[in-house]
Design a protein around this motif. Structure first.
Motif, PDB file in Angstrom:
ATOM      1  N   THR A  38      23.340  31.862  47.285  1.00 15.41           N
ATOM      2  CA  THR A  38      22.632  30.584  47.394  1.00 15.41           C
ATOM      3  C   THR A  38      21.507  30.663  48.417  1.00 15.41           C
ATOM      4  N   ASP A  95      12.051  28.253  47.199  1.00 19.27           N
ATOM      5  CA  ASP A  95      11.092  27.623  48.116  1.00 19.27           C
ATOM      6  C   ASP A  95       9.742  28.340  48.076  1.00 19.27           C
ATOM      7  N   THR A 117      17.705  30.271  47.315  1.00 24.89           N
ATOM      8  CA  THR A 117      16.927  29.151  47.849  1.00 24.89           C
ATOM      9  C   THR A 117      15.619  29.629  48.460  1.00 24.89           C
TER      10      THR A 117
END
Length: 216
Positions: A88, A96, A92
């Motif tokens: 995760t 981003d 992420t």
């Protein structure tokens, strides 16, 4: 004894005069020097274009790093399996980075339309085949294909491949991870190519590189 203070005053005045004389030329503004300084602060020719090119490369670097971090972690892990927390975190970071460079379509303000008089229904037209870009009409009447958002499409495909990779690295299926890694690498290469071709960058000049598909 009265002569001593007078000599000191005269000596001080002389030193001050010498200092003023030495600083005088530097204190007076030199028009030629000021012109040179102003010219040195002038922007470079085509600076905006060059800055846009540098930014596209910087954006590309911002995407490459988190994607390669995820790929390295998956390839070095036992059977390509990562913990949910690590997957995760890495996923992420990629999401981003992609979000920061994904081009957004400009918003057009909505204006009220004037009612028009109904006219006879137009004759049906042949359906446009799937995957065909709609045509645009220039003022001169020539038609050109609508430009595709090459970089945006490449980034969207990369995000999809990364999502599949995140799912694979938490499943424990080594074969699935290998496939997802391969797809992610391909999508990453496509993103690099899209940035080079669609980011208005100069064509590479190395004579040994193939020139097919590259434009100056």
């Amino acid at each position: 004894m009265r002569g001593l203070p007078a000599r000191r005053i005269a000596s001080t005045a002389l030193c001050a005069a010498l200092l003023v004389a030495a600083a005088g030329p530097a204190a007076v503004a030199d028009p030629a020097r000021e012109h040179t300084r102003a010219a040195s602060r002038a922007p470079l020719p085509d600076a905006d274009t060059l800055l846009a090119q540098v930014k596209s490369l910087s954006d590309l670097g911002g995407v490459l790093t988190p994607v390669t971090d995820l790929l390295n972690s998956a390839l070095k892990a036992d059977n390509g399996r990562l913990s949910a927390d690590e997957a995760t975190k890495l996923g992420t970071a990629v999401k981003d980075a992609i979000a920061k460079v994904t081009p957004t379509a400009p918003t057009t303000p909505v204006t009220p339309t004037t009612p028009v008089t109904p006219t006879a229904p137009a004759l049906p037209t042949a359906p446009v085949p799937a995957g065909t870009l709609p045509a645009l009409t220039r003022s001169g009447g020539d038609t050109v294909a609508a430009p595709a958002d090459v970089i945006g499409d490449a980034l969207a495909a990369l995000q999809k491949a990364i999502d599949e990779l995140i799912k694979a690295v938490t499943s424990g299926d080594a074969a699935e991870v290998a496939t997802a890694v391969t797809n992610s690498v391909t999508s990453l290469v496509n993103t690099v190519a899209a940035t080079l071709l669609g980011g208005k960058l100069p064509a590479p000049s190395l004579p040994s590189l193939p020139t097919a598909g590259l434009s100056s």
